[in-house]
Design a protein around this motif. Structure first.
Motif, PDB file in Angstrom:
ATOM      1  N   PHE A 128      11.625  -5.838  -7.776  1.00  0.00           N
ATOM      2  CA  PHE A 128      11.214  -5.937  -6.375  1.00  0.00           C
ATOM      3  C   PHE A 128       9.951  -5.152  -6.060  1.00  0.00           C
ATOM      4  O   PHE A 128       9.316  -5.381  -5.047  1.00  0.00           O
ATOM      5  CB  PHE A 128      12.349  -5.444  -5.472  1.00  0.00           C
ATOM      6  N   ASN A 129       9.630  -4.217  -6.922  1.00  0.00           N
ATOM      7  CA  ASN A 129       8.494  -3.350  -6.664  1.00  0.00           C
ATOM      8  C   ASN A 129       7.436  -3.625  -7.729  1.00  0.00           C
ATOM      9  O   ASN A 129       7.703  -3.500  -8.918  1.00  0.00           O
ATOM     10  CB  ASN A 129       8.990  -1.901  -6.746  1.00  0.00           C
ATOM     11  N   HIS A 130       6.257  -4.025  -7.285  1.00  0.00           N
ATOM     12  CA  HIS A 130       5.231  -4.416  -8.258  1.00  0.00           C
ATOM     13  C   HIS A 130       3.991  -3.549  -8.143  1.00  0.00           C
ATOM     14  O   HIS A 130       2.943  -3.894  -8.653  1.00  0.00           O
ATOM     15  CB  HIS A 130       4.864  -5.880  -8.068  1.00  0.00           C
ATOM     16  N   GLU A 131       4.110  -2.430  -7.459  1.00  0.00           N
ATOM     17  CA  GLU A 131       2.956  -1.571  -7.303  1.00  0.00           C
ATOM     18  C   GLU A 131       2.722  -0.783  -8.590  1.00  0.00           C
ATOM     19  O   GLU A 131       3.642  -0.588  -9.382  1.00  0.00           O
ATOM     20  CB  GLU A 131       3.189  -0.608  -6.137  1.00  0.00           C
ATOM     21  N   GLY A 132       1.496  -0.328  -8.774  1.00  0.00           N
ATOM     22  CA  GLY A 132       1.206   0.497  -9.933  1.00  0.00           C
ATOM     23  C   GLY A 132       0.012  -0.009 -10.703  1.00  0.00           C
ATOM     24  O   GLY A 132      -0.238  -1.208 -10.779  1.00  0.00           O
ATOM     25  N   ALA A 133      -0.748   0.938 -11.272  1.00  0.00           N
ATOM     26  CA  ALA A 133      -2.020   0.569 -11.875  1.00  0.00           C
ATOM     27  C   ALA A 133      -1.880   0.078 -13.314  1.00  0.00           C
ATOM     28  O   ALA A 133      -2.706  -0.699 -13.777  1.00  0.00           O
ATOM     29  CB  ALA A 133      -2.970   1.760 -11.835  1.00  0.00           C
ATOM     30  N   ILE A 187      -0.446  -2.261 -15.760  1.00  0.00           N
ATOM     31  CA  ILE A 187       0.304  -3.510 -15.812  1.00  0.00           C
ATOM     32  C   ILE A 187       0.796  -3.729 -17.243  1.00  0.00           C
ATOM     33  O   ILE A 187       0.022  -3.716 -18.191  1.00  0.00           O
ATOM     34  CB  ILE A 187      -0.574  -4.684 -15.351  1.00  0.00           C
ATOM     35  N   TYR A 240       3.757  -9.786 -16.918  1.00  0.00           N
ATOM     36  CA  TYR A 240       3.966 -10.499 -15.668  1.00  0.00           C
ATOM     37  C   TYR A 240       5.376 -11.045 -15.609  1.00  0.00           C
ATOM     38  O   TYR A 240       5.915 -11.538 -16.595  1.00  0.00           O
ATOM     39  CB  TYR A 240       2.937 -11.613 -15.522  1.00  0.00           C
ATOM     40  N   GLY A 299       7.948 -14.814 -11.651  1.00  0.00           N
ATOM     41  CA  GLY A 299       7.469 -15.185 -10.324  1.00  0.00           C
ATOM     42  C   GLY A 299       5.960 -15.092 -10.180  1.00  0.00           C
ATOM     43  O   GLY A 299       5.397 -15.642  -9.243  1.00  0.00           O
ATOM     44  N   GLY A 300       5.295 -14.407 -11.087  1.00  0.00           N
ATOM     45  CA  GLY A 300       3.845 -14.269 -11.024  1.00  0.00           C
ATOM     46  C   GLY A 300       3.385 -12.875 -10.657  1.00  0.00           C
ATOM     47  O   GLY A 300       2.216 -12.561 -10.767  1.00  0.00           O
ATOM     48  N   ASN A 301       4.318 -12.041 -10.214  1.00  0.00           N
ATOM     49  CA  ASN A 301       3.960 -10.676  -9.862  1.00  0.00           C
ATOM     50  C   ASN A 301       3.939  -9.796 -11.103  1.00  0.00           C
ATOM     51  O   ASN A 301       4.641 -10.075 -12.081  1.00  0.00           O
ATOM     52  CB  ASN A 301       4.961 -10.114  -8.852  1.00  0.00           C
ATOM     53  N   PRO A 302       3.148  -8.739 -11.088  1.00  0.00           N
ATOM     54  CA  PRO A 302       3.052  -7.910 -12.290  1.00  0.00           C
ATOM     55  C   PRO A 302       4.250  -6.983 -12.474  1.00  0.00           C
ATOM     56  O   PRO A 302       4.912  -6.589 -11.510  1.00  0.00           O
ATOM     57  CB  PRO A 302       1.772  -7.099 -12.049  1.00  0.00           C
ATOM     58  N   THR A 323       4.972  -3.324 -13.726  1.00  0.00           N
ATOM     59  CA  THR A 323       4.137  -2.152 -13.954  1.00  0.00           C
ATOM     60  C   THR A 323       4.962  -0.973 -14.454  1.00  0.00           C
ATOM     61  O   THR A 323       6.153  -0.862 -14.173  1.00  0.00           O
ATOM     62  CB  THR A 323       3.413  -1.724 -12.663  1.00  0.00           C
ATOM     63  N   PHE A 370       3.008   6.287  -7.360  1.00  0.00           N
ATOM     64  CA  PHE A 370       2.096   5.172  -7.047  1.00  0.00           C
ATOM     65  C   PHE A 370       0.793   5.706  -6.486  1.00  0.00           C
ATOM     66  O   PHE A 370       0.806   6.668  -5.751  1.00  0.00           O
ATOM     67  CB  PHE A 370       2.756   4.245  -6.032  1.00  0.00           C
ATOM     68  N   PRO A 371      -0.294   5.073  -6.769  1.00  0.00           N
ATOM     69  CA  PRO A 371      -0.493   3.925  -7.667  1.00  0.00           C
ATOM     70  C   PRO A 371      -0.563   4.333  -9.137  1.00  0.00           C
ATOM     71  O   PRO A 371      -0.421   3.478  -9.997  1.00  0.00           O
ATOM     72  CB  PRO A 371      -1.821   3.357  -7.211  1.00  0.00           C
TER      73      PRO A 371
END
Lengths: 270, 295
Positions: B73-78, B80, B83, B86-89, B91, B251-252
């Motif tokens: 659910f959480n895709h934040e972060g530098a 990677i 993937y 769903g297409g989100n990274p 991290t 984060f990030p």
């Protein structure tokens, strides 16, 4: 009075805490540049009529576009066959690698209004679509002006010139949306991108690019997109690209009015 | 085997307040590790085998589950790593944060199990009965509810078994029927019990002005020492936290405060605070041993 003294005092204390939170939290209307937005609204309403079509026009245009799409289908198929014969094998590979991972339907595959369902064959056709080009850029230079609003831990992420993805020609395939292209290019260039699918609007919402998220630079900040100088009033995954389109992703710190996109939000006020 | 329990309620309460609040707010991995280790150790010391089984059978799987769910659910972060479908990274930062949050949840649950073993309801009432009588009564009744309910449920189930309404064995439907009847008995009992408790407390004049209440707690030298130790350590750690000595962000990019002698001293103070009941326990055991050997 003595009996209720405590209660009155408690009520006053609660009120003062709420008031302090309201002002300190930055929701007060005079803070966060809301004033600027109102003054620039006048300019926007004047200019908005000229470049941006009213919503009715857009929908009718889109409908007609879709009609064209569906009516042109046999022709498209022919074209696809032709291009399939001509196109080198490499494009096919690239397509299957880049596009098929995206769960979002392409705009043509799922029309905004459910009146004209597109035939299933359209999907198969996508793999053989023609390669087209448009220009894409991602910028956040508005943050440079409002760096004091930015969350301190994000400062290191901002490029010195505010350009995350310099303007360049990128390849897209027929029927793809602004969102598809952004997602593919960000993946290719290893730039972070987070989005959320919004089934309510049948669209994707871009939450953050390069770890710069909505609300990171003030409460009115977030990502907006501009195509050929206009800010469309709907989601990027519903904007079907045309060859040669100039797509810009811009970070706003003031609900769009600092990048000239305030008009996108004016439907609410009028 | 529970020396810290015999201390004055205010000492117990101060200890748990500090430890639980710190566990909730300190996201530095070292602090989380300290908290998890101490809470596991203390709960096993207090509740023995039962706690050990609970910790390793339920808490560890829950930790793993919570750690795995976060990156979905959480895709934040530098940084990677890849993937998601769903297409989100995916991290590194979101995974690290998931693990830390899971450790935090598990250690707080563990601390609360220790709290329940040490802070009995009479201690809670003793501390807050004067300040907020009805609130403390309601709170203590609520905290007592689940264990009491479980106990009564066992009694009722056994009684039902005696008249042939078994919840084990027979057919599924029959078992469900018997179970429902037990549940209905339990709900009635719980409501009646709550009303009865409240009435009985009222008839004894609970919470009336000028009424004194008997208590067996005295604040002696031992409590004084423990209280001073707890408040000194707690305030030192809290001040260190506010001064940024325990700064850690996920984060990030993952970034920790520089490990200086000061931050190490904070870690040691936090560890000492968390270990205090265990230290007391060990010292008491040694004391007892030495006294015994003198006889």
């Amino acid at each position: 009075m003595k009996k209720y003294g405590y209660k009155i005092l408690a009520g006053l204390a609660i009120l003062s805490v709420l008031a302090a939170a309201f002002w300190w939290g930055g929701n007060a209307p005079s803070l966060r540049g809301r004033k600027d937005a109102q003054t620039s609204d006048i300019n926007n309403t004047l200019t908005a009529h000229i470049p941006a079509q009213p919503p009715v026009d857009i929908s009718s245009e889109r409908e007609s576009q879709q009609q064209k799409d569906t009516s042109n289908n046999p022709l498209n198929e022919k074209e696809a066959e032709n291009s399939d014969n001509k196109a080198p094998v490499t494009t096919k590979k690239e397509d299957s690698g880049g596009v098929e991972t995206v769960s979002l339907d392409k705009p043509s595959a799922e029309p905004a209004s459910d009146e004209k369902p597109v035939p299933e064959s359209r999907k198969d056709e996508e793999t053989a679509d023609k390669q087209l080009t448009c220009t894409l850029s991602v910028r956040c230079d508005t943050i440079l002006k409002n760096i004091s609003w930015l969350k301190p831990e994000k400062v290191e992420l901002i490029p010195e010139d505010g350009i995350i993805f310099a303007e360049q020609e990128v390849v897209f395939y027929e029927g793809e949306s602004v969102f598809n292209v952004l997602l593919r290019e960000m993946k290719k260039n290893k730039i972070h991108l987070e989005f959320e699918n919004m089934p309510v609007y049948k669209s994707a919402y871009i939450e953050g690019i390069n770890n710069i998220y909505e609300f990171d630079c003030g409460e009115l900040s977030g990502w907006m997109y501009r195509v050929n100088g206009d800010f469309p009033n709907y989601g990027s995954s519903r904007y079907q690209l045309a060859p040669g389109d100039k797509v810009e992703w811009l970070y706003t710190c003031d609900l769009g009015s600092d990048i000239g996109g305030g008009s996108s939000f004016q439907g609410i006020r009028r | 085997m529970n020396t810290f329990k015999t201390y004055h309620p205010i000492v117990n309460f101060a200890y748990f307040t500090f430890v639980i609040v710190f566990s909730m707010f300190f996201m530095h991995p070292v602090c989380l590790g300290i908290s998890l280790f101490c809470s596991f150790a203390y709960s096993i010391l207090l509740n023995g085998k039962k706690a050990a089984r609970f910790n390793f059978l339920y808490m560890l799987p829950m930790l793993l589950f919570a750690a795995l769910v976060n990156p979905a659910f959480n895709h934040e972060g530098a940084s990677i790593l890849g993937y998601l479908p769903g297409g989100n990274p995916l991290t590194l930062e979101s995974i690290a944060y998931g693990v830390s949050a899971a450790v935090m949840i598990v250690s707080v649950i563990c601390w609360f199990s220790c709290y329940n073993a040490v802070m009995t309801s009479d201690k809670f009432i003793y501390l807050f009965g004067r300040v907020a009588p009805s609130l403390s009564l309601v709170l203590s009744m609520t905290l007592r509810f689940v264990p009491k309910f479980k106990e009564q449920m066992r009694v009722v189930a056994n009684a039902q078994k005696c008249i042939g309404r078994d919840v084990t064995g027979t057919s599924m439907l029959q078992r469900a029927k018997n179970g429902v009847s037990i549940l209905s008995i339990m709900v009635t009992w719980a409501l009646e019990n709550a009303v009865e408790t409240a009435d009985s407390m009222k008839s004894r004049g609970y919470g009336l002005k000028g009424r004194t209440s008997f208590s067996i707690y005295t604040f002696d030298l031992r409590d004084k020492r423990a209280m001073i130790a707890i408040s000194l350590l707690g305030i030192y750690v809290a001040v260190g936290k506010f001064a940024g000595g325990l700064y850690f962000r996920y984060f990030p990019t993952i970034k920790s405060v520089a490990i200086t002698p000061y931050s190490i001293s904070l870690f040691f103070a936090y560890f000492a605070l968390c270990m205090l009941p265990i230290i007391i326990e060990i010292r008491e055991a040694q004391n007892w041993k030495s006294i015994k050997s003198k006889i």
